[in-house]
Design an enzyme around this catalytic site. Structure first.
Site, PDB file in Angstrom:
ATOM      1  N   HIS A 166      18.995  -6.954  24.212  1.00 25.07           N
ATOM      2  CA  HIS A 166      17.633  -6.629  24.624  1.00 25.07           C
ATOM      3  C   HIS A 166      16.639  -7.585  23.959  1.00 25.07           C
ATOM      4  O   HIS A 166      15.431  -7.457  24.124  1.00 25.07           O
ATOM      5  CB  HIS A 166      17.341  -5.175  24.230  1.00 25.07           C
ATOM      6  N   LYS A 168      14.297 -10.756  23.047  1.00 24.90           N
ATOM      7  CA  LYS A 168      13.478 -11.716  23.794  1.00 24.90           C
ATOM      8  C   LYS A 168      13.133 -12.850  22.833  1.00 24.90           C
ATOM      9  O   LYS A 168      12.213 -12.737  22.018  1.00 24.90           O
ATOM     10  CB  LYS A 168      12.195 -11.077  24.319  1.00 24.90           C
ATOM     11  N   ASP A 173      12.488 -26.713  19.959  1.00 25.66           N
ATOM     12  CA  ASP A 173      12.705 -27.752  18.955  1.00 25.66           C
ATOM     13  C   ASP A 173      12.929 -27.184  17.558  1.00 25.66           C
ATOM     14  O   ASP A 173      12.721 -27.880  16.552  1.00 25.66           O
ATOM     15  CB  ASP A 173      11.525 -28.732  18.925  1.00 25.66           C
ATOM     16  N   HIS A 343       4.500  -1.219  28.380  1.00 28.60           N
ATOM     17  CA  HIS A 343       5.740  -1.796  27.875  1.00 28.60           C
ATOM     18  C   HIS A 343       5.583  -2.357  26.468  1.00 28.60           C
ATOM     19  O   HIS A 343       6.401  -3.132  25.992  1.00 28.60           O
ATOM     20  CB  HIS A 343       6.229  -2.897  28.830  1.00 28.60           C
ATOM     21  N   LYS A 345       5.514  -2.789  22.351  1.00 29.41           N
ATOM     22  CA  LYS A 345       6.373  -2.431  21.228  1.00 29.41           C
ATOM     23  C   LYS A 345       5.704  -2.994  19.962  1.00 29.41           C
ATOM     24  O   LYS A 345       5.901  -4.159  19.619  1.00 29.41           O
ATOM     25  CB  LYS A 345       7.772  -3.010  21.406  1.00 29.41           C
ATOM     26  N   ASP A 350      -1.443   0.593   7.790  1.00 34.19           N
ATOM     27  CA  ASP A 350      -2.417   0.366   6.710  1.00 34.19           C
ATOM     28  C   ASP A 350      -3.146  -0.970   6.826  1.00 34.19           C
ATOM     29  O   ASP A 350      -3.470  -1.604   5.807  1.00 34.19           O
ATOM     30  CB  ASP A 350      -1.731   0.468   5.339  1.00 34.19           C
TER      31      ASP A 350
END
Length: 425
Positions: A166, A168, A173, A343, A345, A350
């Site tokens: 999952h 991404k 380079d 979508h 995440k 703090d």
């Protein structure tokens, strides 16, 4: 019972017992984190950094510059620009790669760089890329791109399909890296203006932490191909690009499956004032519920944004809502995003600690998928992340304890049934 029947019964019992023993040895896993993590320090304390670096097993490195991009209209242009500007190597790992306009743009950019002599490696989750047209794969391979499908099923390893990458990750380079929540699909284009265009964010990191992105990519590349990538083309000397301290962590059922789960629990235990959590799939296990409730009882202002009715997996929303009771009773604020599929995440604590990446707040991300998150320890970046959270909050509907208690009984039944699938969600 005659002698023959008795012998048959004994044989069945022996075979059943043997099957049970075999199943326990093949499928019973190690103990998972089940007990509360004591709150011993705060996210701004030096001990928090020492713990995160030591317990999670990856160093926190200084000298980085981290930029955030909101929604497809901001996210895809810098990713494509970075690909088109690559001089030596591109490593790219993603769960979702579907056909469509944005899929074509990435295929063209990757193919062009491969033809120019850049070493291009693409790792696609088999399940997440089933909607990718064969012509894109052919285009990439004909240009010289190394393309691999992660955990493509065969008759002898069908169980591997439940372990998906999952992650991404895009590394250019060996110096510039991207991560976040977006997949390569047209649903992520635009600016989250309607239900056909999803709300999401992605992040670019320049500096020494980019090498750790590359290491995480290499982990699954080796699993998929048996080949190692090394040398200055992939791991060059990287000068400092900014002043941000950052850390890249990963988890996988084949090694360190609890790492991201543990990261969340440690950081929640270190919260002292505010905790803002944006989660596309919010199905907390008992340990996570206990940690969030304990934070609220310490006086931490805990707020959570999760999808509303516009969600691609209805069963996840139902399972999520079944877990809200103790959270709402503890005074935690839960909001459902209204305009489109949410979508995001992101965890901000703090006004100092931020965690972003591919990980959802559910058992699938914590224990079944291969995931990767970028942790940032920086006041200025955290303030920016909190501002983004506030903007999303303004477009979300708060669900009160009274709302939750008085939802229709059919919804309660559906949520109870969905919660039984919690270990797979």
């Amino acid at each position: 019972m005659n002698l023959r029947g008795w012998k048959s019964s004994v044989l069945v019992a022996i075979l059943t017992g043997a099957a049970v023993v075999l199943a326990l040895n093949l499928f019973a896993g190690e103990k998972k984190i089940e007990h509360p993590i004591e709150s011993l320090y705060k996210v701004r304390d030096a001990q928090f950094r020492r713990t995160m670096g030591s317990v999670l097993g990856t160093p926190i490195v200084d000298g980085n510059d981290v930029a955030d991009f909101q929604n497809g209209e901001e996210i895809f242009p810098p990713m494509l620009k970075a690909i088109r500007g690559a001089q030596h190597s591109i490593t790219f790992e993603t769960y979702i790669y579907w056909s469509g306009e944005i899929g074509r743009s990435f295929a063209e950019a990757l193919a062009e760089r491969a033809k120019a002599g850049v070493k291009v490696h693409v790792l696609l989750d088999w399940l997440g890329s089933v909607k990718m047209e064969q012509r894109f794969l052919d285009q990439l391979k004909q240009a010289g791109v190394e393309v691999e499908r992660y955990h493509q099923p065969h008759w002898y390893n069908m169980g591997r399909m439940n372990n998906r990458t999952h992650r991404k990750l895009l590394v250019i380079d060996g110096r510039t890296a991207f991560t976040g929540g977006v997949g390569i699909a047209d649903q992520w284009q635009g600016r989250a203006q309607d239900p056909d265009h999803w709300r999401d964010a992605h992040f670019r990191a320049d500096g020494p932490v980019a090498a750790h992105f590359q290491t995480v990519f290499l982990d699954n590349w080796v699993k998929a191909t048996g080949r190692t990538l090394h040398g200055p083309v992939y791991f060059p000397e990287i000068p400092n690009s900014g002043k941000v301290a950052a850390q890249m962590i990963s988890s996988s059922p084949s090694g360190g499956s609890e790492t991201v789960h543990l990261m969340y629990l440690l950081s929640i235990a270190a919260a002292a004032e505010t905790l803002n959590l944006a989660s596309a799939y919010f199905v907390p296990d008992d340990a996570a519920v206990d940690a969030l409730v304990a934070a609220a009882k310490r006086g931490v202002k805990v707020r959570i944004i999760t999808p509303g009715k516009d969600i691609d997996t209805k069963v996840v929303r139902a399972a999520s809502r079944s877990r809200w009771g103790p959270l709402l009773e503890a005074g935690i604020e839960i909001y459902e995003y209204q305009p489109t599929m949410y979508h995001m995440k992101m965890l901000v604590i703090d006004r100092h600690f931020v965690s972003v990446g591919s990980t959802n707040f559910d058992n699938r991300s914590f224990r079944l998928n291969d995931e990767a998150n970028l942790n940032i320890y920086d006041d200025a970046f955290a303030a920016q992340a909190d501002a983004v959270f506030e903007q999303d909050l303004a477009r979300a509907k708060r669900i009160t304890l009274d709302d939750w208690k008085h939802r229709p009984w059919l919804e309660k039944c559906a949520e109870h049934l969905a919660s039984m699938l919690g270990s797979q969600l």
